[in-house]
Design a protein around this motif. Structure first.
Motif, PDB file in Angstrom:
ATOM      1  N   ASP A  25       0.829  -1.203   0.000  1.00 22.47           N
ATOM      2  CA  ASP A  25       0.000   0.000   0.000  1.00 22.47           C
ATOM      3  C   ASP A  25       0.866   1.256   0.000  1.00 22.47           C
ATOM      4  N   LEU A  42      -7.872   3.202  -6.460  1.00 21.52           N
ATOM      5  CA  LEU A  42      -8.403   2.027  -7.155  1.00 21.52           C
ATOM      6  C   LEU A  42      -7.364   0.917  -7.231  1.00 21.52           C
ATOM      7  N   ALA A  66      -7.300  -0.817  -3.972  1.00 20.08           N
ATOM      8  CA  ALA A  66      -8.510  -1.623  -3.780  1.00 20.08           C
ATOM      9  C   ALA A  66      -8.431  -2.923  -4.569  1.00 20.08           C
ATOM     10  N   LEU A  88     -10.947   5.132  -1.286  1.00 18.00           N
ATOM     11  CA  LEU A  88     -11.917   5.422  -2.338  1.00 18.00           C
ATOM     12  C   LEU A  88     -12.968   6.405  -1.826  1.00 18.00           C
ATOM     13  N   LEU A 105     -14.544  -4.620  -6.969  1.00 15.33           N
ATOM     14  CA  LEU A 105     -13.822  -4.077  -5.816  1.00 15.33           C
ATOM     15  C   LEU A 105     -13.748  -5.067  -4.662  1.00 15.33           C
ATOM     16  N   GLY A 139      -7.317  -4.969  -1.545  1.00  9.82           N
ATOM     17  CA  GLY A 139      -8.634  -4.994  -0.933  1.00  9.82           C
ATOM     18  C   GLY A 139      -8.904  -3.808  -0.027  1.00  9.82           C
ATOM     19  N   ASN A 140      -7.956  -2.872   0.051  1.00  9.52           N
ATOM     20  CA  ASN A 140      -8.118  -1.693   0.898  1.00  9.52           C
ATOM     21  C   ASN A 140      -8.919  -0.627   0.154  1.00  9.52           C
ATOM     22  N   LYS A 141     -10.184  -0.463   0.552  1.00  8.49           N
ATOM     23  CA  LYS A 141     -11.057   0.500  -0.118  1.00  8.49           C
ATOM     24  C   LYS A 141     -11.210   1.794   0.670  1.00  8.49           C
ATOM     25  N   SER A 142     -10.396   1.974   1.714  1.00  8.01           N
ATOM     26  CA  SER A 142     -10.544   3.141   2.584  1.00  8.01           C
ATOM     27  C   SER A 142     -10.196   4.452   1.888  1.00  8.01           C
ATOM     28  N   ILE A 175     -17.181   4.798  -5.344  1.00  5.85           N
ATOM     29  CA  ILE A 175     -17.864   3.587  -4.882  1.00  5.85           C
ATOM     30  C   ILE A 175     -19.288   3.550  -5.425  1.00  5.85           C
ATOM     31  N   THR A 235      -4.529 -10.168   1.833  1.00 10.13           N
ATOM     32  CA  THR A 235      -5.710  -9.374   1.496  1.00 10.13           C
ATOM     33  C   THR A 235      -6.882  -9.589   2.453  1.00 10.13           C
TER      34      THR A 235
END
Length: 305
Positions: A44, A60, A63, A72, A89, A67-70, A77, A135
């Motif tokens: 990351d 993106l 993500a 976005l 996602l 898998g880190n969508k924080s 989203i 992940t």
């Protein structure tokens, strides 16, 4: 000869079960979780250090790879959700399968001797297990890992036939036996329903394409459409039950967005590798900005239809 065949019929599934159990044990191993968490943080940070000009690109990329969508924003989203592409996602068989295929192709030039084949199988399963832990080992990507472990184990005995439905059932039994509480997970339920749809409806649908025209862009579009339709057919009732929604343009979103997403994942891996090797990668960075921007524009257009 018959006795040997019967023995193989017992040993291969048993071996697959043992290897799956080992993989699932690693998923719950504290040292493995600690090491994988550190790798996820490092990946990351590597993504954040790359000088992308578009702010959505690193968000993106993170993500899709970790898998880190924080990072976005709600608008992005929402675009994925409204266009019916939220599954892109959510790390699953799509992401792990792509990485699995990439690793296998990279190792293919080593040859196919029994020793090399065993080393390749071990390397692939080890890397995929580590990536799954890294992940977060969600139900969907864990299911994908079990598929890979079972298929790779069976590949050591190519004379033995296996069916996709059989692999699905064995993976289901192993995952539920190891983690009984996972049956309450919506991701787990949707993942297995989607795979059941692919094996029971999607693959037969792919064979409906006219014989003699089994190559070319039209065949690829038909195959992608068959998979998308079969997944939606099997998951739609449960999705409606939980979320009270149905993506109207799921077929268009999958046909257009899936190839772009795969290209984005591949380009991301190349760019991060080049950056880690201190190789000047401005063209790659610009290409990433373009491909991720293209993905968002495609889904944004679909979401407002």
């Amino acid at each position: 000869m018959r006795g040997r065949k019967m023995l193989e019929e017992i040993i291969v599934p048993a071996s697959a079960g043992v290897l799956c159990s080992i993989a699932l044990s690693l998923l719950k191993s504290l040292p493995a979780i600690s090491a994988a968490s550190g790798a996820a943080d490092a990946l990351d940070m590597a993504i954040r250090r790359i000088g992308f000009s578009e702010r959505t690109t690193p968000a993106l990329m993170g993500a899709l790879l970790t898998g880190n969508k924080s990072y976005l924003d709600y608008a992005t989203i929402g675009i994925f959700r409204k266009s019916g592409a939220s599954h892109l996602l959510a790390l699953s068989g799509l992401h792990l399968g792509f990485i699995y295929t990439l690793i296998r192709k990279m190792l293919q030039p080593l040859g196919n001797s029994p020793v090399i084949k065993a080393v390749r199988v071990g390397t692939v399963m080890g890397f995929c297990t580590f990536y799954t832990i890294m992940t977060g080992a969600g139900p969907s990507i864990t299911r994908a890992l079990l598929f890979i472990v079972i298929n790779e184990t069976c590949s050591l005995n190519p004379e033995r036939k296996k069916s996709g439905a059989g692999v699905l059932f064995l993976a289901f039994i192993i995952q539920v036996a190891a983690m009984p509480g996972v049956v309450r997970s919506v991701g787990f339920q949707l993942s297995y329903l989607a795979m059941a749809g692919i094996f029971l409806l999607g693959i037969p649908m792919q064979k409906w394409f006219p014989k003699g025209r089994r190559t070319g862009i039209l065949k690829r579009i038909w195959d992608a459409s068959a998979i998308s339709i079969s997944c939606q057919a099997f998951t739609a009732p449960l999705s409606w039950f939980y979320f009270h929604s149905f993506p109207r343009h799921f077929l268009l979103a999958n046909i257009l967005a899936l190839p772009v997403t795969e290209a984005a994942i591949l380009l991301s891996i190349i760019t991060i590798t080049a950056e880690g090797c201190n190789i000047s990668c401005n063209p790659l960075v610009n290409a990433c900005d373009y491909i991720f921007g293209l993905l968002v524009r495609i889904l944004e257009t679909i979401s407002i239809m």
